[in-house]
Design a protein around this motif. Structure first.
Motif, short mmCIF file in Angstrom:
data_model
loop_
_atom_site.label_atom_id
_atom_site.label_comp_id
_atom_site.label_asym_id
_atom_site.label_seq_id
_atom_site.Cartn_x
_atom_site.Cartn_y
_atom_site.Cartn_z
N ILE A 295 12.75 -34.36 22.96
CA ILE A 295 12.17 -33.06 23.28
C ILE A 295 11.60 -33.12 24.71
O ILE A 295 10.93 -34.11 25.06
CB ILE A 295 11.05 -32.70 22.29
CG1 ILE A 295 11.56 -32.69 20.85
CG2 ILE A 295 10.39 -31.38 22.67
CD1 ILE A 295 12.51 -31.58 20.50
N ASN A 296 11.87 -32.12 25.48
CA ASN A 296 11.44 -32.02 26.89
C ASN A 296 12.08 -33.09 27.77
O ASN A 296 11.69 -33.27 28.93
CB ASN A 296 9.90 -32.10 27.05
CG ASN A 296 9.20 -30.92 26.39
OD1 ASN A 296 9.80 -29.86 26.21
ND2 ASN A 296 7.94 -31.10 26.02
N VAL B 205 5.09 -29.42 30.93
CA VAL B 205 6.51 -29.08 31.06
C VAL B 205 6.69 -28.39 32.40
O VAL B 205 5.98 -27.44 32.72
CB VAL B 205 6.94 -28.13 29.91
CG1 VAL B 205 8.39 -27.69 30.07
CG2 VAL B 205 6.74 -28.82 28.57
N VAL C 270 12.83 -24.31 28.07
CA VAL C 270 11.44 -24.24 27.60
C VAL C 270 10.39 -24.14 28.70
O VAL C 270 9.20 -24.08 28.41
CB VAL C 270 11.12 -25.45 26.67
CG1 VAL C 270 11.89 -25.35 25.37
CG2 VAL C 270 11.42 -26.77 27.38
N SER D 181 8.75 -28.00 21.99
CA SER D 181 8.40 -28.40 23.35
C SER D 181 6.89 -28.41 23.54
O SER D 181 6.30 -29.34 24.10
CB SER D 181 9.06 -27.42 24.33
OG SER D 181 8.47 -27.52 25.60
N GLU E 186 16.63 -29.80 23.71
CA GLU E 186 16.76 -28.34 23.77
C GLU E 186 17.88 -27.92 24.72
O GLU E 186 18.55 -26.91 24.50
CB GLU E 186 15.42 -27.70 24.19
CG GLU E 186 14.86 -28.09 25.55
CD GLU E 186 14.11 -29.42 25.55
OE1 GLU E 186 14.09 -30.11 24.50
OE2 GLU E 186 13.57 -29.78 26.61
#
Ligand code: KIV
Ligand code: ZN
Length: 524
Positions: free
Chosen positions: A233-234, A285, A292, A274, A246
Motif C-alpha cells: 500500500i502506497n 502520501v 491516492v 492508503s 493501488e
C-alpha cells in the motif's frame, strides 16, 4: 471468480514485511493487526505478515495475524536456514491458509559477496530449504533474490529444483529495481518456456521502484505469464519502495483492454487503505501520488475545470468514487450529532466499534469547539491519530508555550506517564525545541530527532497542523510519530510522544513490559 481462472491475478501484499522494512516505517503490534484485517476485508489474496525470525515482535505479529485472518493466506518470510524456516512455520501454523515464503540470492554478485558460496552450494540450499518448508506447510513460495541479475541458466536450474522440492509459487524479484518492462516480461517468458515443470507453480512478480519502474515492470511481468503480484500500500518498502498495490490494481481495472487480468480487490477501499498505512507508518502520501494522492482527482486549472463541468470524461480516466474518494467534503460542526458523525465515518470508509465511535465522537466535539468547520480531512486526521496513540503508556495532558521575538522561548508540559502526572518547564531555541526539551527532562532518552515536519490538514489559519516526528534510537531503529491538532505545538508534543512510545516498545506494539521509558521523578 476462482483463483484458478487463467487471467486471475493473485494480490500478495507485503506492506507488513517489505513495507515495514523501510527506515522509519515501524508499526506497532495493534497497527499491524488493524492493517491485516483491512487487507483481508479488501480482498488481498496473500498477506505477508512479517519476518518471524527477525525479532520477537515480528514473530508475535505474524502469529497473531495468522490466528485472526479469516480469508486470506498468511505468509511468513524465512531465509534458507532451517531455524528461519521452522520459526516461520511456527508463526503461521494457526492460519487458515498458512504459507512459508523462503528466499535465497542467486545472482553472481550476491552469491560471491553476500553469501560467499558457490552456485552448486546455493542450489543445494534451495532444495533443502524448500523441502524443509514443505514438511511444515503445503503452500511454499520460493524467491530467487536478485533474480533479475541472475544468470539465465542458473536461474532456470534453481526454479526447476525449487518446484521439484515442492514450491507452489516461484517469485523472481527485481530486488534492486534495475529491470525494464521489456526485460522483465521476457524473463518470465524465458523461464516458463525453459523450465520443464514450470506449469506446476504460479509465477510471481516483486518489483522495487529504484528507477520509478516498479508498476510498469509488474504489469509487464504479468504479460509474461506471472499471476501473482507482490506489492505494498502506497508503494512503501526498501529504498524507493515496492510496486504500489493501488496503482497495479487500478492500472489493470482502468486499462483492462491492454492488461486483460482480474484481481479480487475491492477498489473502493483503496483510499482508506492508503490512509490507514500512512497513519500507522507516519509516512505522508505524496500529494500527486497516483490513485491516492490528495491531488489525484483535483482539477485546478480553468481549462480543466471547464472541461470537467461539461463532461467529467474530458479529464477523468477513473472516478474518485471508484477508489473510495468521496467528492463532497460535507462540512460538519459542533452541532452535528452522533448519527451524522457515524454516517460521515462510514462514508469515509471507517468501520468503528461502538466504543471507538464514542471515543472519536468526544474528540470530534472537542475539535469542533476549537474549529468552526470540520472537513473530511480533519475527521480522517482525528481518527488516524487516535489509531496511532490509543493505549499508549505516555500521553500529553497539557501544554503551555511562550513564544515570540525575545527568547528563550519556554514550555510547561504535563505528561501522563503510566497513569502518573508529571510536569516540567523547559526553555529552548524556539517553542518546539522548548517542548521537546520538556519531554527530554521527564523521559530521559538518547533518541535523536531525524525529522520534524508540519503540514496543514486543510486550508485557513484555523486548520489543524499535522506533525511528523522521526526518531532514531541508540540501536539505529527509526520510528515516526504523527499527530494532528489545531495547535501546532500540541501536535508536535503528541507526535514526539507517539514516536517515543513506538521506539521504546520492544514488541513493536502496545502493552510491552520491556520498556525503556521511565519517568524522571525529579523536582518540577
Ligand atoms: O526484494 C526482494 O528480493 C525481497 C525478497 C525477500 C523476496 O523482498
Ligand atoms: Zn523486496
Amino acid at each position: 471468480m476462482s483463483a484458478t481462472d487463467k487471467n486471475r491475478v493473485l494480490i500478495f501484499d507485503t506492506t507488513l514485511r517489505d513495507g515495514e522494512q523501510c527506515p522509519g516505517a515501524t508499526m506497532t503490534f495493534d497497527e499491524k493487526l488493524e492493517i491485516a484485517d483491512f487487507l483481508d476485508s479488501m480482498g488481498v489474496d496473500i498477506i505477508e505478515a512479517g519476518f518471524p525470525i527477525a525479532s520477537e515482535g515480528d514473530f508475535e505479529a505474524v502469529s497473531a495475524i495468522s490466528k485472526r485472518v479469516k480469508r486470506a493466506t498468511v505468509a511468513g518470510l524465512a531465509r534458507a536456514g532451517m531455524k528461519d524456516i521452522d520459526r516461520a512455520g511456527e508463526a503461521v501454523r494457526h492460519a487458515v491458509k498458512p504459507r512459508i515464503h523462503t528466499f535465497l540470492s542467486t545472482s553472481p554478485v550476491h552469491m560471491k559477496y553476500k553469501l560467499q558460496k558457490e552456485p552448486d552450494e546455493v542450489l543445494a540450499m534451495v532444495v533443502a530449504s524448500v523441502t524443509r518448508a514443505r514438511n511444515l506447510v503445503d503452500d511454499v513460495e520460493w524467491s530467487a533474490e536478485d533474480g533479475t541479475r541472475t544468470e539465465a541458466d542458473f536461474l532456470c536450474r534453481c526454479v526447476e529444483a525449487a518446484i521439484k522440492a515442492g514450491a507452489t509459487t516461484i517469485n523472481i524479484p527485481d530486488t534492486v529495481g534495475y529491470s525494464t518492462p521489456d526485460e522483465y516480461r521476457a524473463l518470465f517468458e524465458m523461464v516458463r518456456a525453459r523450465v520443464p515443470n514450470a506449469d506446476k507453480a504460479i509465477f510471481s512478480v516483486h518489483c522495487h521502484n529504484d528507477l520509478g519502474l516498479a508498476v510498469a515492470n509488474t504489469v509487464a511481468g504479468l504479460m509474461g505469464g506471472a499471476r501473482q503480484v507482490e506489492c505494498t500500500i502506497n508503494g512503501i518498502g526498501e529504498r524507493a519502495g515496492n510496486a504500489a498495490l493501488e496503482e497495479v490494481v487500478m492500472a489493470i481495472k482502468t486499462r483492462n483492454d491492454a492488461f486483460p487480468f482480474q484481481t479480487g480487490i475491492e477498489a473502493t477501499m483503496l483510499n482508506r487503505a492508503s490512509k490507514l498505512v500512512s497513519a500507522a507508518t507516519s509516512f505522508p502520501v505524496q500529494y500527486n501520488k497516483a490513485i491516492v494522492g490528495r491531488n489525484a482527482f483535483a482539477h485546478e486549472s480553468g481549462i480543466h475545470q471547464d472541461g470537467m463541468l461539461k463532461n467529467t470524461q474530458t479529464y477523468e480516466i477513473m472516478t474518485p468514487e471508484s477508489v473510495g474518494v468521496s467528492k463532497t467534503s460535507l462540512v460538519m460542526g459542533k452541532h452535528s450529532g452522533r448519527n451524522a458523525f457515524r454516517d460521515k465515518l462510514k462514508g469515509l470508509g471507517y468501520e468503528v466499534s461502538d466504543n471507538q465511535l464514542e471515543d472519536a465522537f468526544v474528540r470530534f466535539k472537542a475539535l469542533a469547539d476549537r474549529k468552526k468547520h470540520i472537513y473530511d480531512e480533519d475527521i480522517e486526521a482525528l481518527i488516524d491519530e487516535n489509531i496511532a496513540t490509543r493505549e499508549d503508556r505516555v500521553k500529553v495532558l497539557n501544554l503551555l508555550v511562550v513564544a515570540g521575538t525575545n527568547g528563550p522561548q519556554s514550555a510547561v508540559l504535563t505528561l501522563d506517564i503510566e497513569g502518573q502526572h508529571h510536569t516540567r518547564q523547559a526553555t529552548g531555541n524556539g517553542p518546539v525545541d522548548a517542548t521537546f526539551n520538556a519531554i527530554q527532562a521527564m523521559i530521559p532518552h538518547a533518541a535523536k530527532l531525524e525529522l520534524y515536519q508540519v503540514h496543514a490538514v486543510t486550508e485557513g489559519t484555523d486548520a489543524q497542523a499535522e506533525v511528523s516526528v522521526r526518531l532514531a534510537g541508540d540501536d539505529g531503529k527509526l520510528v515516526t510519530g504523527r499527530a494532528a491538532d489545531p495547535d501546532t505545538m500540541v501536535a508536535s508534543a503528541k507526535a514526539y510522544i507517539v514516536a517515543l512510545n513506538k521506539l521504546t516498545d520492544q514488541r513493536g506494539g502496545v502493552g510491552s513490559t520491556n520498556s525503556r521509558v521511565h519517568a524522571h521523578h525529579g523536582a518540577v
